[in-house]
Design an enzyme around this catalytic site. Structure first.
Site: not given
Ligand code: NAP
Length: 388
Positions: A82, A289
């Site tokens: 991330y 996403g």
């Protein structure tokens, strides 16, 4: 001031990370945090670190967490996959440098430094930014790291407050910022049962928009259909159905002359490509996403003949590039919708974090929850609820 010798919170250390090193400037507030010192599978690398909060600094607040979700991005963060990577530090007195997991949550102010303005003990606050670590019982943070929730009152549950800044905010921005939608217009989304998808359905419904919602097939599909319909979903279709040729005429019938100008992609892969096929001229395809972890192919014909365009959205980037007032105005709108009962809590499961429970128990419960959080066909958002 506590002496380091008088403090021994760890009864049975789980790893070197848990060993306590206390400075002489600790407060008397005992805290525990879900920490990691290496990237990896969350249920394997997370452990509990117990410590005392530092003494209150003039510009800091001490907070006690009340609820915090386990979001997919939080797990990606622990995996090292991330973009926001909280630094590993010894600030909590751990032997090895650690970072605390979790990015959003709701907490209560339990002490405010003498230079802190705008907060008082008892105020409920959320995190002003991601990356500060919310999987913990308490934290000592600069007051600028937290903010009041505009319009927060008893009509807004702790679960709502703990989960507002990521998923409903993402849904809100994607519906507002990419194309001008008129009442009665349709949007299409996959991953429609995700927490973001549930917010998209409800916000669209509140704003007079119609939704075509793509979900994966499952044994209890009817139950899911019923639930999403109760939130305001207009149509629900499975991924498999969407890829069939005969679906084209079904969608045409549903749209009844309306243009489809926005597609929201939570999943990626083949299904994301399918969404693009249904977009009308100048349609926007927004990826937020990548749950299927598969790249998507961009179909040439709609790009050339309909000038559709592909975009990405990341709420953290939005927060960094917009003013605090803009964020506050969005949160106030969302809170209003909650009060009008137009925005429900996501489907969720309670993950109980009892502040005084043995750490093995808390860790076991947490590891199970974090695994559930990243496994498909789940029973809802895993939310830590801190009980005293
Ligand atoms: N870009 C941003 O700013 C932003 C903000 C918020 C969230 N997100 C992202 O949005 C996604 C959803 O987040 P969330 O918190 O709403 O998730 P969530 O509530 O945990 O739901 C996960 C969703 O992903 C679906 N899913 C899981 N594995 C899948 C697979 N292999 N193929 C297709 N679908 C799959 C699930 O469907 P099943 O029930 O069928 O398993 C469910 O709909 C995550 O990728 C998250 O990181 C991005």
């Amino acid at each position: 001031m506590l002496s380091t010798r008088s403090i021994n919170l760890v009864t049975r250390p789980l790893s070197a990370v848990n060993a306590i090193r206390l400075s002489s400037s600790s407060s008397k507030i005992q805290a525990s945090a879900m920490v990691y010192s290496n990237y990896g599978k969350p249920s394997e690398v997370l452990s509990i670190h117990k410590h005392y909060l530092p003494e209150l600094k003039p510009e800091d607040v001490h907070i006690r967490f009340l609820a915090a979700p386990i979001n997919p991005a939080d797990c990606n963060q622990v995996e090292g996959a991330y973009p926001i990577k909280p630094p590993f530090t010894n600030a909590l007195g751990s032997h090895d440098p650690v970072a605390v997991g979790g990015n959003e949550g709701v907490a209560e102010i339990i002490a405010a430094g003498e230079q802190v303005k705008g907060f008082k003990v008892g105020d409920k606050v959320i995190m002003a930014n991601a990356g500060k670590g919310t999987w913990r019982t308490h934290a000592a943070l600069p007051a600028t790291d937290v903010q009041l929730l505009p319009g927060f009152n008893q009509d807004v549950s702790l679960v709502h407050a703990a989960t507002l800044t990521v998923n409903p905010s993402t849904a809100y921005r994607m519906l507002k910022d990419f194309t001008l939608l008129q009442q009665g217009d349709f949007i299409i989304q996959n991953g429609a049962n995700s927490a973001v998808g549930q917010s998209v359905i409800q916000l669209a419904n509140a704003w007079g928009l119609k939704t075509i919602n793509v979900v994966r097939d499952r044994p209890n599909l009817d139950e899911l259909r019923q639930y999403l319909t109760s939130l305001g979903a207009t149509h629900i279709i499975t991924e498999e159905e969407l890829s069939k040729r005969e679906t084209r005429s079904k969608l045409k019938e549903w749209l009844n002359g309306r243009k489809l100008r926005l597609a929201l992609n939570c999943v990626g892969g083949k299904n994301a490509t399918e969404l693009g096929r249904y977009l009308d001229h100048e349609g926007k395809h927004v990826t937020y996403g990548a749950m299927a972890k598969q790249p998507m192919q961009v179909p040439a014909a709609p790009l050339i003949f309909k000038n559709i365009s592909f975009h990405g959205f990341w709420v953290s980037r939005w927060t960094d590039t917009h003013s605090a007032q803009e964020r506050e105005s969005m949160l106030a709108d969302l809170i209003d919708l909650i009060k009008q009962k137009k925005l429900k809590e996501p489907i969720w499961e309670k993950v109980s974090w009892k502040v005084n429970a043995p750490e093995e128990e808390t860790l076991k419960t947490f590891r199970e929850a974090v695994d559930k959080g990243i496994t498909g066909y789940g029973k809802g958002k895993q939310i830590l609820v801190f009980d005293e």
